[in-house]
Design a protein around this motif. Sequence first.
Motif, PDB file in Angstrom:
ATOM      1  N   LEU A 131      54.599 -76.258  -1.766  1.00 13.19           N
ATOM      2  CA  LEU A 131      55.550 -76.113  -2.872  1.00 13.19           C
ATOM      3  C   LEU A 131      56.943 -76.628  -2.526  1.00 13.19           C
ATOM      4  O   LEU A 131      57.843 -76.570  -3.369  1.00 13.19           O
ATOM      5  CB  LEU A 131      55.640 -74.635  -3.278  1.00 13.19           C
ATOM      6  CG  LEU A 131      54.350 -74.009  -3.829  1.00 13.19           C
ATOM      7  CD1 LEU A 131      54.570 -72.526  -4.124  1.00 13.19           C
ATOM      8  CD2 LEU A 131      53.880 -74.738  -5.079  1.00 13.19           C
ATOM      9  N   SER A 132      57.118 -77.119  -1.319  1.00 16.40           N
ATOM     10  CA  SER A 132      58.432 -77.614  -0.896  1.00 16.40           C
ATOM     11  C   SER A 132      58.487 -79.128  -1.008  1.00 16.40           C
ATOM     12  O   SER A 132      57.486 -79.790  -1.317  1.00 16.40           O
ATOM     13  CB  SER A 132      58.707 -77.186   0.545  1.00 16.40           C
ATOM     14  OG  SER A 132      57.811 -77.843   1.435  1.00 16.40           O
ATOM     15  N   ARG A 133      59.627 -79.667  -0.746  1.00 16.31           N
ATOM     16  CA  ARG A 133      59.793 -81.117  -0.690  1.00 16.31           C
ATOM     17  C   ARG A 133      60.646 -81.455   0.522  1.00 16.31           C
ATOM     18  O   ARG A 133      61.412 -80.619   1.021  1.00 16.31           O
ATOM     19  CB  ARG A 133      60.458 -81.641  -1.959  1.00 16.31           C
ATOM     20  CG  ARG A 133      61.863 -81.091  -2.203  1.00 16.31           C
ATOM     21  CD  ARG A 133      62.532 -81.783  -3.366  1.00 16.31           C
ATOM     22  NE  ARG A 133      63.826 -81.197  -3.695  1.00 16.31           N
ATOM     23  CZ  ARG A 133      64.956 -81.457  -3.051  1.00 16.31           C
ATOM     24  NH1 ARG A 133      64.957 -82.279  -2.011  1.00 16.31           N
ATOM     25  NH2 ARG A 133      66.089 -80.891  -3.426  1.00 16.31           N
ATOM     26  N   PRO A 134      60.554 -82.673   1.028  1.00 18.21           N
ATOM     27  CA  PRO A 134      61.406 -83.047   2.159  1.00 18.21           C
ATOM     28  C   PRO A 134      62.878 -83.004   1.752  1.00 18.21           C
ATOM     29  O   PRO A 134      63.232 -83.370   0.628  1.00 18.21           O
ATOM     30  CB  PRO A 134      60.961 -84.477   2.494  1.00 18.21           C
ATOM     31  CG  PRO A 134      59.621 -84.627   1.856  1.00 18.21           C
ATOM     32  CD  PRO A 134      59.632 -83.759   0.638  1.00 18.21           C
ATOM     33  N   ALA A 135      63.713 -82.547   2.654  1.00 18.47           N
ATOM     34  CA  ALA A 135      65.151 -82.560   2.384  1.00 18.47           C
ATOM     35  C   ALA A 135      65.646 -83.998   2.313  1.00 18.47           C
ATOM     36  O   ALA A 135      65.207 -84.855   3.082  1.00 18.47           O
ATOM     37  CB  ALA A 135      65.896 -81.799   3.474  1.00 18.47           C
ATOM     38  N   THR A 136      66.533 -84.269   1.371  1.00 20.72           N
ATOM     39  CA  THR A 136      67.093 -85.615   1.248  1.00 20.72           C
ATOM     40  C   THR A 136      68.077 -85.885   2.385  1.00 20.72           C
ATOM     41  O   THR A 136      68.485 -84.965   3.112  1.00 20.72           O
ATOM     42  CB  THR A 136      67.823 -85.771  -0.088  1.00 20.72           C
ATOM     43  OG1 THR A 136      68.948 -84.881  -0.101  1.00 20.72           O
ATOM     44  CG2 THR A 136      66.895 -85.432  -1.248  1.00 20.72           C
ATOM     45  N   THR A 137      68.466 -87.120   2.518  1.00 17.60           N
ATOM     46  CA  THR A 137      69.434 -87.489   3.556  1.00 17.60           C
ATOM     47  C   THR A 137      70.740 -86.720   3.380  1.00 17.60           C
ATOM     48  O   THR A 137      71.329 -86.235   4.349  1.00 17.60           O
ATOM     49  CB  THR A 137      69.710 -88.998   3.514  1.00 17.60           C
ATOM     50  OG1 THR A 137      68.480 -89.701   3.707  1.00 17.60           O
ATOM     51  CG2 THR A 137      70.702 -89.395   4.597  1.00 17.60           C
ATOM     52  N   ALA A 138      71.183 -86.576   2.131  1.00 22.16           N
ATOM     53  CA  ALA A 138      72.426 -85.850   1.860  1.00 22.16           C
ATOM     54  C   ALA A 138      72.280 -84.372   2.229  1.00 22.16           C
ATOM     55  O   ALA A 138      73.196 -83.760   2.784  1.00 22.16           O
ATOM     56  CB  ALA A 138      72.805 -85.993   0.386  1.00 22.16           C
ATOM     57  N   GLU A 139      71.110 -83.790   1.919  1.00 19.56           N
ATOM     58  CA  GLU A 139      70.883 -82.377   2.239  1.00 19.56           C
ATOM     59  C   GLU A 139      70.821 -82.168   3.741  1.00 19.56           C
ATOM     60  O   GLU A 139      71.333 -81.171   4.264  1.00 19.56           O
ATOM     61  CB  GLU A 139      69.609 -81.896   1.559  1.00 19.56           C
ATOM     62  CG  GLU A 139      69.751 -81.762   0.049  1.00 19.56           C
ATOM     63  CD  GLU A 139      68.417 -81.593  -0.653  1.00 19.56           C
ATOM     64  OE1 GLU A 139      68.425 -81.162  -1.816  1.00 19.56           O
ATOM     65  OE2 GLU A 139      67.367 -81.904  -0.043  1.00 19.56           O
ATOM     66  N   VAL A 175      72.926 -66.929   6.373  1.00 20.24           N
ATOM     67  CA  VAL A 175      72.719 -68.285   6.887  1.00 20.24           C
ATOM     68  C   VAL A 175      71.503 -68.913   6.230  1.00 20.24           C
ATOM     69  O   VAL A 175      71.539 -70.067   5.785  1.00 20.24           O
ATOM     70  CB  VAL A 175      72.560 -68.264   8.425  1.00 20.24           C
ATOM     71  CG1 VAL A 175      72.134 -69.642   8.937  1.00 20.24           C
ATOM     72  CG2 VAL A 175      73.872 -67.858   9.088  1.00 20.24           C
ATOM     73  N   LEU A 176      70.401 -68.157   6.128  1.00 24.38           N
ATOM     74  CA  LEU A 176      69.193 -68.696   5.486  1.00 24.38           C
ATOM     75  C   LEU A 176      69.429 -68.976   4.012  1.00 24.38           C
ATOM     76  O   LEU A 176      68.940 -69.979   3.473  1.00 24.38           O
ATOM     77  CB  LEU A 176      68.013 -67.735   5.671  1.00 24.38           C
ATOM     78  CG  LEU A 176      67.106 -68.018   6.881  1.00 24.38           C
ATOM     79  CD1 LEU A 176      67.871 -67.864   8.189  1.00 24.38           C
ATOM     80  CD2 LEU A 176      65.886 -67.090   6.872  1.00 24.38           C
ATOM     81  N   SER A 177      70.181 -68.100   3.344  1.00 23.91           N
ATOM     82  CA  SER A 177      70.374 -68.255   1.905  1.00 23.91           C
ATOM     83  C   SER A 177      71.253 -69.462   1.573  1.00 23.91           C
ATOM     84  O   SER A 177      71.207 -69.981   0.456  1.00 23.91           O
ATOM     85  CB  SER A 177      70.988 -66.986   1.306  1.00 23.91           C
ATOM     86  OG  SER A 177      72.336 -66.840   1.681  1.00 23.91           O
ATOM     87  N   ARG A 178      72.053 -69.929   2.546  1.00 24.97           N
ATOM     88  CA  ARG A 178      72.973 -71.038   2.302  1.00 24.97           C
ATOM     89  C   ARG A 178      72.645 -72.253   3.166  1.00 24.97           C
ATOM     90  O   ARG A 178      73.502 -73.115   3.384  1.00 24.97           O
ATOM     91  CB  ARG A 178      74.417 -70.579   2.562  1.00 24.97           C
ATOM     92  CG  ARG A 178      74.884 -69.479   1.628  1.00 24.97           C
ATOM     93  CD  ARG A 178      76.290 -69.020   1.970  1.00 24.97           C
ATOM     94  NE  ARG A 178      77.251 -70.101   1.822  1.00 24.97           N
ATOM     95  CZ  ARG A 178      77.853 -70.430   0.688  1.00 24.97           C
ATOM     96  NH1 ARG A 178      77.560 -69.765  -0.417  1.00 24.97           N
ATOM     97  NH2 ARG A 178      78.707 -71.416   0.642  1.00 24.97           N
ATOM     98  N   TRP A 179      71.415 -72.334   3.629  1.00 21.16           N
ATOM     99  CA  TRP A 179      71.021 -73.363   4.594  1.00 21.16           C
ATOM    100  C   TRP A 179      71.334 -74.774   4.096  1.00 21.16           C
ATOM    101  O   TRP A 179      71.830 -75.612   4.833  1.00 21.16           O
ATOM    102  CB  TRP A 179      69.532 -73.212   4.904  1.00 21.16           C
ATOM    103  CG  TRP A 179      69.052 -74.029   6.072  1.00 21.16           C
ATOM    104  CD1 TRP A 179      68.789 -75.365   6.103  1.00 21.16           C
ATOM    105  CD2 TRP A 179      68.766 -73.552   7.389  1.00 21.16           C
ATOM    106  NE1 TRP A 179      68.351 -75.758   7.347  1.00 21.16           N
ATOM    107  CE2 TRP A 179      68.326 -74.659   8.165  1.00 21.16           C
ATOM    108  CE3 TRP A 179      68.826 -72.298   8.001  1.00 21.16           C
ATOM    109  CZ2 TRP A 179      67.947 -74.539   9.503  1.00 21.16           C
ATOM    110  CZ3 TRP A 179      68.447 -72.181   9.333  1.00 21.16           C
ATOM    111  CH2 TRP A 179      68.014 -73.295  10.066  1.00 21.16           C
ATOM    112  N   TYR A 180      71.021 -75.052   2.820  1.00 23.21           N
ATOM    113  CA  TYR A 180      71.243 -76.389   2.270  1.00 23.21           C
ATOM    114  C   TYR A 180      72.444 -76.444   1.327  1.00 23.21           C
ATOM    115  O   TYR A 180      72.536 -77.307   0.461  1.00 23.21           O
ATOM    116  CB  TYR A 180      69.986 -76.881   1.554  1.00 23.21           C
ATOM    117  CG  TYR A 180      68.904 -77.345   2.509  1.00 23.21           C
ATOM    118  CD1 TYR A 180      69.136 -78.426   3.369  1.00 23.21           C
ATOM    119  CD2 TYR A 180      67.672 -76.713   2.547  1.00 23.21           C
ATOM    120  CE1 TYR A 180      68.151 -78.859   4.246  1.00 23.21           C
ATOM    121  CE2 TYR A 180      66.681 -77.148   3.432  1.00 23.21           C
ATOM    122  CZ  TYR A 180      66.932 -78.219   4.282  1.00 23.21           C
ATOM    123  OH  TYR A 180      65.949 -78.651   5.154  1.00 23.21           O
ATOM    124  N   GLY A 181      73.365 -75.488   1.484  1.00 23.04           N
ATOM    125  CA  GLY A 181      74.585 -75.530   0.689  1.00 23.04           C
ATOM    126  C   GLY A 181      74.543 -74.700  -0.577  1.00 23.04           C
ATOM    127  O   GLY A 181      75.563 -74.514  -1.231  1.00 23.04           O
TER     128      GLY A 181
END
Length: 483
Positions: A464-472, A108-114
Amino acid sequence: MIIASFLIILAIFLIVGLASARQATGERTDYYLAGQSVSPWLTGLSAVATNNSGYLFIGVIGYAYATGLSALWLMFGWIVGDYIGSTFIHKKLRNATGVTKEASFASVLSRWYGDDFIYWRRIAAVVMVVFLGAYAAAQISAGGKALEGVLDIDPRIGAISVAAMILAYSIAGGIRASIWTDAIQSISMLIALIILAIVAFYDQGGLGEAFAAMQPLDEGRYMNLLPQPDELVGTGALAFGFFVLGWLAAGFSVVGQPHVMVRFMALDDENNMQRTRAWYYGFFILFYILAAGLGLLSRLFLPELASGDTELALPRMALELLPDVFVGLILAGIFAATMSTADSVVLSCSAAITHDLTPSRMEHPYLLKGATAAVTVGALAIALSGSQSVFTLVILAWSTLAVAFAPLLTLYALNRRVSETVAIGLMIGGIAIALVWRYGLGWHGGIYEGLPGIFIPLAIGWALSRPATTAEKKRGSVEQPAE
């Protein structure tokens, strides 16, 4: 009579676990997540039983015996830290589980954003197999030691019995069997603690008389709410603040425990999370109040343990104060505590092997059950070996799992996106920090190593991260078709 009552209660556990097999479908999502159909009350009771294990019956009571009233900071930190994590992580993890259609915590963690963080997932699986495997061995061994302490039976017989019961109902019903038995084990654990607490306080003449009798212990320090100097790193308010923060981090560490979090992943509806938390924290608070109270009381009944093994306080008090039939209940409660964690850990290890570690995922029911059997036998072999190096590893299991997974899961719950390279760095870096903190600096006694191990990688990961986009974000909230 002790043995008879003990065996009757164990038989009930086994029957409940085996009965769950009638609802099993054989599919991997059913075997590892009960088809995400578990009701709020079952989820809550299962999670609290899995979380507290022998640590509550043995560790918390022994800690309270040794340290006195300041042990309440453990209860405060653990519950509040756990609650903080639950307010923004549990529901999102349950949602992501439904979206990804995955059956294991790491997947689940490895595929969180697709995406699919293949290398991160394989490394995570190794971490889980090593540390959860050692954790399972410790729980199996604890069941054997409980039999030895109360009935003077060879601890290997107890360890084999625990492993055999876990193997029988876990293979039959998967996580559903684990959850069903956890629920009844939670109830038996609570009844055992309540009975012993009532008898112990009554024997002392009530609450007021009992606490008055404890006042002079350790030259008056025993009933001091502030921790003793040897529990702190440094002196003054800053040292005390880090002490409390350390216990808060220990409670927050629950979000990094795959065998606990999988319970919330199996909930029937993410909108039922509030009801689930009510069951979970209601039992959690009752357990800790009773355990801390019994730990304090045991100092009055068993003063000789102050120079021995304080973790024998509960079974020794039961033998001294209760009729045989209730001693059997206490023993069954300790067994229930160890089994409720051991079966959960075994199934999480099995999921890591069949779903995350092997080159191709195992889907056939016999392969899933075979993996569960192999993990159980391996954990039993470790428990029977008596290897001290393994049990040193077990001490680190909780904090290692926390620092490996809590930073990334927290970032995801806060809608942050990282690359696979960063995710791997956060996991390995957190483990390294915890090891250095414990073995290099030796500060773990006053400040739990999970505090720096979680929050230093979390701060680095945020940078080192960025905000998730609306699509993500949409991919994280809109159901996707199964692959």
